[in-house]
Design an enzyme around this catalytic site. Structure first.
Site, PDB file in Angstrom:
ATOM      1  N   CYS A   1       0.806  -1.230   0.000  1.00 47.53           N
ATOM      2  CA  CYS A   1       0.000   0.000   0.000  1.00 47.53           C
ATOM      3  C   CYS A   1       0.834   1.273   0.000  1.00 47.53           C
ATOM      4  O   CYS A   1       0.307   2.353  -0.265  1.00 47.53           O
ATOM      5  CB  CYS A   1      -0.939   0.003   1.206  1.00 47.53           C
TER       6      CYS A   1
ATOM      7  N   THR B   1     -24.157   8.975   1.002  1.00 46.92           N
ATOM      8  CA  THR B   1     -24.128   7.919   2.015  1.00 46.92           C
ATOM      9  C   THR B   1     -24.553   8.515   3.352  1.00 46.92           C
ATOM     10  O   THR B   1     -24.144   9.628   3.679  1.00 46.92           O
ATOM     11  CB  THR B   1     -22.708   7.332   2.160  1.00 46.92           C
TER      12      THR B   1
ATOM     13  N   HIS C   1      -8.987   2.480  -3.148  1.00 46.16           N
ATOM     14  CA  HIS C   1      -7.596   2.188  -2.812  1.00 46.16           C
ATOM     15  C   HIS C   1      -7.013   1.193  -3.819  1.00 46.16           C
ATOM     16  O   HIS C   1      -6.967  -0.011  -3.563  1.00 46.16           O
ATOM     17  CB  HIS C   1      -7.550   1.631  -1.385  1.00 46.16           C
TER      18      HIS C   1
ATOM     19  N   CYS D   1      -0.621   2.641   6.149  1.00 46.26           N
ATOM     20  CA  CYS D   1      -0.219   1.369   6.729  1.00 46.26           C
ATOM     21  C   CYS D   1       0.074   0.398   5.591  1.00 46.26           C
ATOM     22  O   CYS D   1      -0.346   0.606   4.449  1.00 46.26           O
ATOM     23  CB  CYS D   1      -1.309   0.824   7.648  1.00 46.26           C
TER      24      CYS D   1
END
Length: 413
Positions: A98, A244, A365, A395
């Site tokens: 990531c 949302t 992502h 992270c």
């Protein structure tokens, strides 16, 4: 929490410009496009926008996590060649899951110390093209035995060291930091609303490259290109941001019994690519997008991998001599809502400076490409609001955290 890790500081390193494709939902308009071709698209575009001759590039760094095409090994090289970079210029594949986008920038900055003048950094990810794979069939099938095919995209989320998937590591953080399901859902709702507001306001228009059907020619070699689905001729914006509300999020079932993470408060799964040009600030003929000041990367316990940004940010601040109050904006990747909240609680971060345009919960992502998005989004926020310093962090699966410290070159006190 220990400040051990690797810290690098950089002098006269600038990000000249950076762009990305729209982030498009799993199975959407970019689902059948090779990540190599997405990478070529942004590679060409960032050179064009920066007004730089591709022949001026003397290093190509590229990253992608998934083996999303049969020519995946060639991704860095083909992105460089089809972006117009000289054939004599080498290309290197980079991977830090990531944080791959951050690692590209870090390695580019370090190459400048060794004489490189201009590096093209590209990260591209097709989550949709992750294969259904088998690893035990090379020698054939034994009597009564079956070959085991698994979904690589799903299985890659599992870390066999602690015996946990990434969602479970976020649930671990929720328990450690006493984060309720309500708090996690409210953070997710806020991220979705911030992202939708940013999209409607055109906050990302400068960084997004529209994608259309296109052929990439390279003299003497086979053409490559992008072919979108029928009835789709142009893709112009991120597809995941949508209205949302908290009540809808609160009705979703937790992915693990007793946990707080759901499909609604975890990052969206998307396809996309991003590119940046890194060179010497003193050689830039116009104000660069950002100055790259420092990087920090640390290791943490795999079962609490989501806390990684906290010690990485702490190390950046300790070694740079800056304080939390000096940082105008933080962009921390939203792998899961509980994970970001745990980092914010650990560092006592001011939420008004954290992911103010929403984050990966709402936008998505695409693993390797996310770091570049965080940095370019952060850099443009600093310029817009005349803020001097910003930190982007993420992270990393397996138990790592990485962060970059950037500076606004147009800042005036």
């Amino acid at each position: 929490m220990s400040s051990a890790g690797q810290y690098s500081t950089f002098v006269d390193v600038a990000i000249f410009d950076a762009v990305r494709t729209p982030w498009v939902d799993l199975g959407g308009a970019l689902a059948q496009v090779s990540p190599i071709d997405l990478g070529i698209k942004v590679g060409r575009e960032v050179l064009d926008r920066a007004g730089i001759d591709p022949l001026a590039v003397d290093s190509v760094l590229a990253g992608s996590m998934a083996q999303a095409s049969f020519d995946a090994y060639l991704l860095p090289r083909h992105i460089g060649l089809y972006s117009g970079v000289a054939q004599t210029v080498p290309a290197l594949g980079v991977q830090r899951i990531c944080a791959t986008g951050f690692e590209l920038l870090r390695q580019a900055a370090e190459q400048l110390r060794d004489g490189v003048q201009l590096a093209l950094c590209v990260a591209s990810e097709s989550m949709s093209r992750n294969p259904i794979a088998a690893y035990t069939h090379r020698d054939g099938f034994r009597l009564g035995g079956g070959v085991q095919f698994k979904d690589f995209l799903w299985e890659a989320l599992y870390d066999p060291a602690p015996g946990l998937d990434m969602i479970a590591t976020a649930d671990n953080l929720a328990r450690r930091y006493d984060l309720s399901r309500e708090a996690v859902d409210r953070y997710a709702c806020d991220s979705h609303q911030r992202a939708l507001q940013a999209q409607r306001a055109g906050a990302w228009c400068e960084e997004i490259v529209p994608i259309d059907n296109q052929v990439f020619e390279l003299e003497g070699y086979q053409p490559r290109g992008i072919k979108l689905p029928r009835r789709t001729s142009l893709v112009t914006q991120d597809s995941h941001p949508r209205p949302t509300d908290f009540s809808a999020l609160s009705r979703l079932r937790a992915l693990h019994v007793g946990g707080v993470q759901t499909a609604g408060n975890s990052c969206a799964v998307v396809d996309g690519a991003a590119a940046a040009l890194v060179g010497r600030g003193s050689a830039c003929t116009r104000k660069p997008l950002a100055r790259l000041l420092a990087s920090a990367v640390v290791g943490v316990a795999p079962e609490f991998m989501g806390i990684g940004p906290a010690p990485a940010i702490r190390l950046l601040l300790q070694r740079s001599g800056l304080s939390l109050d000096d940082i105008g904006r933080f962009e921390i990747n939203e792998a899961q809502a509980a994970q970001v909240l745990a980092v914010a609680q650990e560092l006592e971060l001011d939420h008004t400076r954290l992911n103010v345009q929403g984050g990966s919960l709402a936008v998505g992502h695409p693993l390797a490409a996310t770091g570049l998005r965080l940095v370019m989004t952060l850099a443009r926020q600093l310029r817009q609001h005349n803020l001097r310093y910003g930190i982007a962090a993420a992270c990393v699966g397996g138990g790592q955290g990485m962060g970059l410290l950037i500076e606004n070159p147009t800042y005036h006190s």
